[in-house]
Design an enzyme around this catalytic site. Structure first.
Site, PDB file in Angstrom:
ATOM      1  N   GLU A  50       0.805  -1.218   0.000  1.00 26.99           N
ATOM      2  CA  GLU A  50       0.000   0.000   0.000  1.00 26.99           C
ATOM      3  C   GLU A  50       0.840   1.271   0.000  1.00 26.99           C
ATOM      4  OE1 GLU A  50      -3.544   0.024   0.009  1.00 26.99           O
ATOM      5  OE2 GLU A  50      -3.187  -2.041  -0.530  1.00 26.99           O
TER       6      GLU A  50
ATOM      7  N   ASP B 160      -7.942   6.930  -8.615  1.00 24.18           N
ATOM      8  CA  ASP B 160      -8.522   5.615  -8.879  1.00 24.18           C
ATOM      9  C   ASP B 160     -10.041   5.650  -8.814  1.00 24.18           C
ATOM     10  OD1 ASP B 160      -8.902   5.971  -6.186  1.00 24.18           O
ATOM     11  OD2 ASP B 160      -8.138   4.005  -5.577  1.00 24.18           O
TER      12      ASP B 160
ATOM     13  N   THR C 236      -7.525   8.769  -0.537  1.00 21.48           N
ATOM     14  CA  THR C 236      -7.127   7.529   0.121  1.00 21.48           C
ATOM     15  C   THR C 236      -6.208   7.930   1.262  1.00 21.48           C
ATOM     16  OG1 THR C 236      -7.266   6.214  -1.905  1.00 21.48           O
ATOM     17  CG2 THR C 236      -5.889   5.355  -0.142  1.00 21.48           C
TER      18      THR C 236
END
Length: 281
Positions: free
Chosen positions: A66, A84, A89
């Site tokens: 990640e 994305d 995020t």
């Protein structure tokens, strides 16, 4: 610092010493004269991914994929839009503004600490949930996220939501299926990336796809065979979305440990993600 492959969510091996793949009763029969070693083997087999040492290893491995770093504790303050389609995020598990888990995190944080620096963004987070919009979040949300990350209560909130939404469900399902530490980790990594919704690539449906090819140990199947089937289904799911199409976190990590028979995810561990090498001694 952060890999462009950082996940995400749909709402984020082994023969372990060959003995872990064999029923405990078989060990008891074969090793009757040496009760002490058998006891030690049973104890080792009972360790789950929720063991503190194993859990920390799991956090490091997920962080390698990640965040391109083993230092998962440095990721509480992480936040960016990786384009994305899931908005921002952020955090230790990649909570997303477009997939509901970031909203739930900030709601929980506000529950345990009213008036925190992120509480004022709750209306905006509710409005952008399900989209990639930043409406009502820019220009200061990312700065305030970093500020919140210096608060121990926010770190505890991230830990709480990670465990509630991802870690605990994965470990519980793994134990119910009769798989060991590696198997529980494969479940955890899958639910981190795919979530556990109703879509075809969610964790529960990856598992259902695997069930058409093999059975987990709890249903009389072989652990290694089952995990290979699960990883095959996981790779299929990853390839359904361009953002997840690089399957190295399976191919050059989880599959490597499975082929080596490391069902207990014992160290040392060596693997690669997106071509980058990692090691836990």
């Amino acid at each position: 610092m952060f890999t462009p492959h950082r996940k995400r969510l749909a709402v984020s091996t082994l023969l372990g010493a060959a003995l872990l793949a064999v029923p405990v009763t078989a060990h008891a029969t074969a090793a009757a004269p040496t009760a002490a070693p058998v006891s030690a083997q049973v104890s080792a087999a009972a360790v789950g991914l929720d063991d503190p040492v194993k859990k920390d290893i799991a956090m490091q491995i997920v962080s390698s994929a990640e965040n391109s770093s083993l230092n998962w504790k440095a990721q509480y303050k992480y936040i960016e839009d990786i384009d994305d389609g899931r908005g921002y995020t952020a955090g230790i598990i990649g909570f997303c503004s477009g997939t509901h888990d970031m909203l739930e995190l900030v709601e929980y944080y506000t529950q345990i600490k009213p008036g925190n620096v992120l509480a004022k963004y709750l209306p905006a987070l509710r409005n952008v949930d399900g989209s990639d919009s930043h409406a009502g979040l820019d220009p200061n949300f990312t700065k305030d996220w970093v500020k919140a990350a210096s608060d121990s209560d926010f770190k505890k909130a991230q830990d709480h939501e990670r465990d509630r939404v991802y870690f605990n469900p994965a470990v519980n399902q793994g134990k119910a299926d009769g798989v060991g530490v590696l198997g529980q980790f494969t479940y955890y990594d899958a639910i981190v990336m795919h979530g556990d919704g109703s879509d075809s690539t969610s964790f529960r449906n990856i598992r259902k796809r695997a069930l058409t090819k093999a059975k987990p140990p709890a249903q009389g199947g072989n652990e290694t065979t089952w995990l290979n089937a699960f990883l095959d289904a996981r790779v299929w799911a990853m390839k359904q979305e361009e953002a997840h199409s690089d399957t190295s976190r399976v191919d050059t990590a989880q599959r490597v440990w499975l082929k080596k028979g490391n069902l207990n995810l014992n160290t040392p561990l060596d693997w690669k993600v997106y071509g980058d090498p990692f090691h836990i001694g």
